[in-house]
Design an enzyme around this catalytic site. Structure first.
Site, PDB file in Angstrom:
ATOM      1  CB  SER A  15      -1.492   1.921  -4.874  1.00 24.82           C
ATOM      2  OG  SER A  15      -1.666   1.357  -3.745  1.00 24.82           O
ATOM      3  CG  ASN A  16      -5.677  -1.281  -3.307  1.00 23.56           C
ATOM      4  OD1 ASN A  16      -5.579  -2.381  -3.790  1.00 23.56           O
ATOM      5  ND2 ASN A  16      -4.847  -0.859  -2.042  1.00 23.56           N
ATOM      6  CE  LYS A  67     -29.868  11.776   9.303  1.00 19.71           C
ATOM      7  NZ  LYS A  67     -31.183  11.982  10.283  1.00 19.71           N
ATOM      8  CG  MET A  91      -7.664   5.637   6.081  1.00 24.76           C
ATOM      9  SD  MET A  91      -7.679   3.594   5.971  1.00 24.76           S
ATOM     10  CE  MET A  91      -6.687   3.181   7.367  1.00 24.76           C
ATOM     11  CB  ILE A  94     -19.682   2.973   6.069  1.00 19.37           C
ATOM     12  CG1 ILE A  94     -18.441   2.831   5.089  1.00 19.37           C
ATOM     13  CG2 ILE A  94     -21.067   3.146   5.309  1.00 19.37           C
ATOM     14  CD1 ILE A  94     -18.326   3.926   4.077  1.00 19.37           C
ATOM     15  CG  ASN A 108     -12.660  -2.187   3.968  1.00 13.88           C
ATOM     16  OD1 ASN A 108     -11.991  -1.195   3.231  1.00 13.88           O
ATOM     17  ND2 ASN A 108     -12.127  -2.380   5.257  1.00 13.88           N
ATOM     18  CG  HIS A 110      -8.282  -4.421   7.205  1.00 14.69           C
ATOM     19  ND1 HIS A 110      -8.193  -3.123   7.728  1.00 14.69           N
ATOM     20  CD2 HIS A 110      -7.477  -5.254   7.949  1.00 14.69           C
ATOM     21  CE1 HIS A 110      -7.632  -3.194   8.717  1.00 14.69           C
ATOM     22  NE2 HIS A 110      -6.955  -4.412   9.089  1.00 14.69           N
TER      23      HIS A 110
HETATM   24  C1  GAR Z   1      -4.466  -0.405   1.567  1.00 10.46           C
HETATM   25  O1  GAR Z   1      -3.491  -1.375   1.960  1.00 10.46           O
HETATM   26  C2  GAR Z   1      -5.569  -0.960   2.026  1.00 10.46           C
HETATM   27  O2  GAR Z   1      -5.789  -2.058   2.446  1.00 10.46           O
HETATM   28  C3  GAR Z   1      -5.474  -0.025   3.561  1.00 10.46           C
HETATM   29  O3  GAR Z   1      -5.052   1.108   3.259  1.00 10.46           O
HETATM   30  C4  GAR Z   1      -4.237   1.085   2.145  1.00 10.46           C
HETATM   31  C5  GAR Z   1      -4.413   2.082   1.069  1.00 10.46           C
HETATM   32  O4  GAR Z   1      -3.576   2.129   0.215  1.00 10.46           O
HETATM   33  N1  GAR Z   1      -7.043   0.038   4.091  1.00 10.46           N
HETATM   34  C6  GAR Z   1      -7.197  -0.032   5.385  1.00 10.46           C
HETATM   35  O5  GAR Z   1      -6.274  -0.113   6.130  1.00 10.46           O
HETATM   36  C7  GAR Z   1      -8.549  -0.062   5.889  1.00 10.46           C
HETATM   37  N2  GAR Z   1      -8.728  -0.385   7.179  1.00 10.46           N
HETATM   38  P1  GAR Z   1      -3.723   2.888  -1.106  1.00 10.46           P
HETATM   39  O6  GAR Z   1      -4.507   4.295  -1.092  1.00 10.46           O
HETATM   40  O7  GAR Z   1      -2.280   3.038  -1.976  1.00 10.46           O
HETATM   41  O8  GAR Z   1      -4.766   1.951  -2.071  1.00 10.46           O
END
Ligand code: GAR
Length: 197
Positions: A15-16, A67, A91, A94, A108, A110
């Site tokens: 979604s992001n 690697k 997830m 890096i 990133n 979070h």
């Molecule tokens: C998001 O809420 C992002 O902040 C989180 O995963 C979700 C992905 O949603 N990221 C983490 O937890 C990283 N540690 P999306 O696939 O719908 O964008």
């Protein structure tokens, strides 16, 4: 003028990723999304990339050492002149290969107010801790887990009748606005620095 090229790394629903490419396509961002990098063959985010004709680099970390896949990713990104990497629900930690190739150019998002609730399921962690406020953090990526320097944060209230799903939705609504805005700011600032150098 050619826009700055960026890569988005994602593992899940995307979604992001979609929020970023929609703004890029509508010309609201100073960058083009050149490629999606995904470590989960079959993830929904790959379908979204295909819908928008964004090239993809998909690998399965079970079949290839870190690697090696990072070297392949770096090679592909450099060939495409990608300048920035934005993690959007990626997830995976890096490693040094990517960190060295893209120093201070990996960012990133979070779903918590870091340093609170780093790592997996940050929304669930905040929900279980019964805190009243959580939020969203955007930060540079370093070798740790959600430990890099913070760029921006926005708080999100947790209401007594929230479920985890409702809270997650509210957090993501914030993410979808905040991340494209900060991406744009970072790229514009880096362009200004280059011009004045
Ligand atoms: C998001 O809420 C992002 O902040 C989180 O995963 C979700 C992905 O949603 N990221 C983490 O937890 C990283 N540690 P999306 O696939 O719908 O964008």
């Amino acid at each position: 003028m050619n826009k700055v090229k960026v890569a988005i790394f994602a593992s899940g629903t995307g979604s992001n990723f979609e929020a970023i490419i929609e703004q890029a396509i509508e010309n609201q961002l100073a960058c083009d999304v050149a490629i999606l990098v995904c470590d989960k063959p079959g993830a929904k985010v790959i379908d979204i990339a295909n819908e928008y004709d964004i090239p993809t680099f998909v690998f399965d970390p079970k079949n290839i050492p870190k690697k090696e896949y990072e070297q392949k990713v770096v090679k592909r990104l450099l060939l495409m002149n990608v300048e920035w990497i934005f993690l959007a629900g990626y997830m995976r930690i890096i490693g040094p290969t990517l960190l060295n190739a893209y120093e201070i150019k990996i960012v990133n998002i979070h779903p918590s107010m870091l340093p609170a609730f780093p790592g997996k399921d940050a929304v669930g962690q905040a929900f279980q801790a019964k805190v009243k406020i959580t939020g969203v953090t955007i930060h540079y990526v370093d070798a740790g887990i959600d430990t890099g320097p913070i760029i921006a944060q926005e708080s999100v209230e947790i209401f007594p009748d929230d479920t985890k799903e409702v809270l997650q939705k509210r957090i993501q609504q914030v993410e979808h606005k905040l991340y494209p805005r900060i991406i744009n700011q970072l790229i514009k600032q880096s362009l200004k620095v280059e011009v004045t150098d």
